[in-house]
Design a protein around this motif. Sequence first.
Motif, mmCIF file in Angstrom:
data_model
loop_
_atom_site.group_PDB
_atom_site.id
_atom_site.type_symbol
_atom_site.label_atom_id
_atom_site.label_comp_id
_atom_site.label_asym_id
_atom_site.label_seq_id
_atom_site.Cartn_x
_atom_site.Cartn_y
_atom_site.Cartn_z
ATOM 1 N N MET A 1 38.466 37.374 46.412
ATOM 2 C CA MET A 1 37.334 37.704 47.276
ATOM 3 C C MET A 1 36.007 37.346 46.611
ATOM 4 S SD MET A 1 38.598 41.423 48.691
ATOM 5 C CE MET A 1 40.177 41.596 49.532
ATOM 6 N N THR A 2 35.902 37.626 45.320
ATOM 7 C CA THR A 2 34.661 37.328 44.594
ATOM 8 C C THR A 2 34.400 35.820 44.543
ATOM 9 O OG1 THR A 2 34.914 39.323 43.246
ATOM 10 C CG2 THR A 2 33.461 37.602 42.393
ATOM 11 N N LEU A 3 35.455 35.046 44.268
ATOM 12 C CA LEU A 3 35.294 33.593 44.211
ATOM 13 C C LEU A 3 34.958 33.020 45.581
ATOM 14 C CD1 LEU A 3 38.123 32.446 41.753
ATOM 15 C CD2 LEU A 3 35.752 33.068 41.272
ATOM 16 N N ARG A 4 35.606 33.553 46.617
ATOM 17 C CA ARG A 4 35.313 33.068 47.973
ATOM 18 C C ARG A 4 33.869 33.381 48.347
ATOM 19 N NH1 ARG A 4 36.312 29.135 50.618
ATOM 20 N NH2 ARG A 4 38.568 29.414 50.211
ATOM 21 N N MET A 5 33.432 34.568 48.043
ATOM 22 C CA MET A 5 32.050 34.956 48.363
ATOM 23 C C MET A 5 31.040 34.059 47.634
ATOM 24 S SD MET A 5 30.270 38.702 47.821
ATOM 25 C CE MET A 5 31.630 39.472 48.718
ATOM 26 N N TYR A 6 31.289 33.776 46.363
ATOM 27 C CA TYR A 6 30.362 32.951 45.593
ATOM 28 C C TYR A 6 30.341 31.511 46.118
ATOM 29 C CZ TYR A 6 27.972 30.949 41.548
ATOM 30 O OH TYR A 6 27.079 30.291 40.723
ATOM 31 N N ALA A 7 31.543 30.958 46.370
ATOM 32 C CA ALA A 7 31.618 29.587 46.872
ATOM 33 C C ALA A 7 30.950 29.466 48.242
ATOM 34 C CB ALA A 7 33.074 29.131 46.944
ATOM 35 N N ARG A 8 31.097 30.495 49.048
ATOM 36 C CA ARG A 8 30.483 30.475 50.377
ATOM 37 C C ARG A 8 28.957 30.493 50.259
ATOM 38 N NH1 ARG A 8 33.251 34.891 53.426
ATOM 39 N NH2 ARG A 8 34.940 33.347 53.522
ATOM 40 N N GLN A 9 28.441 31.305 49.358
ATOM 41 C CA GLN A 9 26.992 31.371 49.155
ATOM 42 C C GLN A 9 26.432 30.036 48.647
ATOM 43 O OE1 GLN A 9 26.599 34.647 46.444
ATOM 44 N NE2 GLN A 9 26.632 36.220 48.050
ATOM 45 N N LYS A 10 27.199 29.353 47.790
ATOM 46 C CA LYS A 10 26.751 28.087 47.221
ATOM 47 C C LYS A 10 27.024 26.893 48.133
ATOM 48 C CE LYS A 10 25.199 29.439 43.186
ATOM 49 N NZ LYS A 10 23.798 29.221 42.763
ATOM 50 N N GLY A 11 27.841 27.107 49.144
ATOM 51 C CA GLY A 11 28.200 25.997 50.022
ATOM 52 C C GLY A 11 29.172 25.023 49.361
ATOM 53 N N TRP A 12 29.949 25.494 48.410
ATOM 54 C CA TRP A 12 30.901 24.631 47.710
ATOM 55 C C TRP A 12 32.175 24.435 48.538
ATOM 56 C CZ3 TRP A 12 30.765 26.816 41.981
ATOM 57 C CH2 TRP A 12 29.498 26.538 41.437
ATOM 58 N N PRO A 13 32.823 23.281 48.409
ATOM 59 C CA PRO A 13 34.019 22.965 49.215
ATOM 60 C C PRO A 13 35.305 23.583 48.652
ATOM 61 C CG PRO A 13 33.500 21.088 47.830
ATOM 62 C CD PRO A 13 32.407 22.108 47.582
ATOM 63 N N LEU A 14 35.287 24.879 48.468
ATOM 64 C CA LEU A 14 36.492 25.582 48.014
ATOM 65 C C LEU A 14 37.422 25.778 49.211
ATOM 66 C CD1 LEU A 14 38.132 27.205 45.920
ATOM 67 C CD2 LEU A 14 36.762 29.219 46.546
ATOM 68 N N GLU A 15 38.580 25.142 49.176
ATOM 69 C CA GLU A 15 39.504 25.215 50.301
ATOM 70 C C GLU A 15 40.444 26.410 50.195
ATOM 71 O OE1 GLU A 15 41.467 21.441 50.345
ATOM 72 O OE2 GLU A 15 39.679 20.362 51.059
ATOM 73 N N ARG A 16 40.907 26.672 48.994
ATOM 74 C CA ARG A 16 41.867 27.774 48.840
ATOM 75 C C ARG A 16 41.856 28.243 47.393
ATOM 76 N NH1 ARG A 16 47.450 28.385 47.700
ATOM 77 N NH2 ARG A 16 48.442 30.062 48.897
ATOM 78 N N VAL A 17 42.061 29.557 47.222
ATOM 79 C CA VAL A 17 42.147 30.117 45.881
ATOM 80 C C VAL A 17 43.333 31.073 45.816
ATOM 81 C CG1 VAL A 17 40.494 31.940 46.490
ATOM 82 C CG2 VAL A 17 40.923 31.418 44.089
ATOM 83 N N SER A 18 44.091 30.996 44.735
ATOM 84 C CA SER A 18 45.182 31.940 44.508
ATOM 85 C C SER A 18 45.125 32.403 43.059
ATOM 86 C CB SER A 18 46.542 31.311 44.818
ATOM 87 O OG SER A 18 46.825 30.248 43.930
ATOM 88 N N VAL A 19 45.616 33.600 42.819
ATOM 89 C CA VAL A 19 45.554 34.188 41.480
ATOM 90 C C VAL A 19 46.919 34.766 41.129
ATOM 91 C CG1 VAL A 19 44.422 35.891 40.006
ATOM 92 C CG2 VAL A 19 43.124 34.774 41.831
ATOM 93 N N ASP A 20 47.476 34.337 40.012
ATOM 94 C CA ASP A 20 48.707 34.922 39.486
ATOM 95 C C ASP A 20 48.323 35.936 38.414
ATOM 96 O OD1 ASP A 20 50.137 33.187 41.083
ATOM 97 O OD2 ASP A 20 50.458 31.730 39.478
ATOM 98 N N VAL A 21 48.811 37.142 38.537
ATOM 99 C CA VAL A 21 48.474 38.213 37.608
ATOM 100 C C VAL A 21 49.745 38.775 36.982
ATOM 101 C CG1 VAL A 21 47.336 40.446 37.305
ATOM 102 C CG2 VAL A 21 46.457 38.818 38.998
ATOM 103 N N THR A 22 49.757 38.920 35.687
ATOM 104 C CA THR A 22 50.861 39.586 34.997
ATOM 105 C C THR A 22 50.294 40.661 34.083
ATOM 106 O OG1 THR A 22 50.830 37.939 33.207
ATOM 107 C CG2 THR A 22 52.349 37.548 35.049
ATOM 108 N N HIS A 23 51.102 41.641 33.809
ATOM 109 C CA HIS A 23 50.694 42.772 32.976
ATOM 110 C C HIS A 23 51.790 42.994 31.951
ATOM 111 C CE1 HIS A 23 50.170 47.190 32.163
ATOM 112 N NE2 HIS A 23 48.940 46.772 32.005
ATOM 113 N N ASP A 24 51.409 43.380 30.750
ATOM 114 C CA ASP A 24 52.385 43.371 29.665
ATOM 115 C C ASP A 24 53.195 44.643 29.483
ATOM 116 O OD1 ASP A 24 50.492 45.066 28.653
ATOM 117 O OD2 ASP A 24 50.227 44.028 26.737
ATOM 118 N N LYS A 25 53.065 45.609 30.413
ATOM 119 C CA LYS A 25 53.915 46.797 30.314
ATOM 120 C C LYS A 25 54.128 47.362 31.717
ATOM 121 C CE LYS A 25 50.205 50.164 29.655
ATOM 122 N NZ LYS A 25 49.644 51.209 28.785
ATOM 123 N N VAL A 26 55.090 48.254 31.857
ATOM 124 C CA VAL A 26 55.355 48.880 33.143
ATOM 125 C C VAL A 26 55.045 50.356 33.046
ATOM 126 C CG1 VAL A 26 57.098 47.204 33.825
ATOM 127 C CG2 VAL A 26 57.793 49.259 32.590
#
Length: 404
Positions: free
Chosen positions: A320-345
Motif C-alpha cells: 500500500m505504501t509503495l502504491r501510494m508513493y508511485a501514484r503521487q509521483k506518477g510513476w509507471p508501477l504496474e504491480r507490486v508483491s512482497v514475500d515475507v518470512t519470519h524466523d520463528k513461530v
Amino acid sequence: MPTERISFPGHDGSALAARLDLPDGPHVATALFAHCFTCGKDIPAARRISARLAAIGIAVLRFDFTGLGHSGGEFANTSFSSNVEDLVAANAWLMERGMAPSLIIGHSLGGAAVLKAAAALDNIRAVTTIGAPFDPGHVTHNFADAVPKIEAEGSAEVSLGGRPFRIGRGFLEDVASSALTDVLPDLNAALLVLHAPRDSIVSIDNASQIFLGAKHPKSFVTLDSADHLVSRAEDAEYAADLIATWAGRYLDLRRPAPPPGAPEGVLRVTEADAEGFLADITSGDGHHLVADEPLAYGGTNKGLSPYGLLSAGLGACTTMTLRMYARQKGWPLERVSVDVTHDKVHAQDARTSVGDKIDTWHRRITVTGPLDASQKARLLEIADKCPVHRTLERSSTVITEMAD
C-alpha cells in the motif's frame, strides 16, 4: 461465546431443556437447531455449528426434543409430528423474547422436521438440512428387527447407539404418514441441502429427492468424507462456514452501527475451539477471519498463526505504501508483491523468556513496470517508511487489563 441455559414448554407442556448460544458482539440474526434422531442438543456437531454461527453474530437455540437428554416427557409417547410441534414451540419462545428466528437448521431426522415446521412458520427465511431423509419413515431402518414386535404388541424396547428406547406403534404410523412431498414446494424459504456422499445411515439419494422437490432458491453442497453424525471437528466447521456464507444471501446479517461514543478500530479476537487454538477475528462491519496454529503445534491450520498475521500486516502495509508513493509521483508501477518470512513461530516463542530482540523479518519486494534503476532504489527506501515497518522496528507499549 456466552450461553444461556433455559427451558420452555414443549408440545405437551413438558419442560424442554435448551441452550441459547449468543454472540460476543452484535446480534444480527437468530437460528433454531434441531438434532438428529435420539441424539441431543449437546452432540459435537450441534455445539460446533452453533459456536461458529454465534461467532458471526447469529444466536442459536438448540434444545432436546421431548423425552430426550435433559428434557421432560416420555420419549415413548413422542413422534415425528411431536418433534415438529416442539420446533414450533421453540420458535414461539424465541418470538416472545423478541428474537424471532429467520434461519432453521436440522440434522438427520431433525432435518426432515425443520422442513415440515418451516412450511408453517412465516418468519423463517432460510432452511438448512444436514444428512436429512426425504421420507421420515426411513428412520425405522435403525430398529427394523423390532418393527414386527412393535406392530404386534403396541411397543417394544430397542437399542439405538447403545442406549435403550421404547418405540410405540403410534411412532411407526406417524412417520409412515409424514411425507415431505407436499411441504417442499410450499417452503417459502431458501433451502440449503448438505449431505455426505458416503453417509451410510441416510444415503445421498435422499438429498437429491429433497433438492428436486423444493422450489428455488435452493442449493446443494456435499460434505465430502463426513460421516452421518458430522463427528469430526473439521467437517462441522466446514458445514458451519457453508451455512453462514450461504445464509448471508437471504438474511440481513449486517452488523449494527456502534453506539455513540464507542471507540473506533476495536478488533475482537474470540476463542473458537477450546480444545485447540482456532480463533475468530472480527473488525467492524463484515470483516471476519480466523487465526490458528499449524498442526505440528496442536492447531488445526485453518488460519494464519499470530506471527503470520503480523507478517501479513507488514506485507500489506508495504504494498500500500509503495502504491501510494508511485501514484503521487506518477510513476509507471504496474504491480507490486512482497514475500515475507519470519524466523520463528508463535508456539516456540510462547516458551521463550523475555530477552534480547530475536525477531527478524525478511521482506523481498517485486515490482513490475517500466521503472528505471533510480525509481526502484527509491521505492526500496520508501518500503522502510511504511507504518507497520516502523512499528516493528521500534519498541511498543501494550497496556492490558482484565474485563469485568
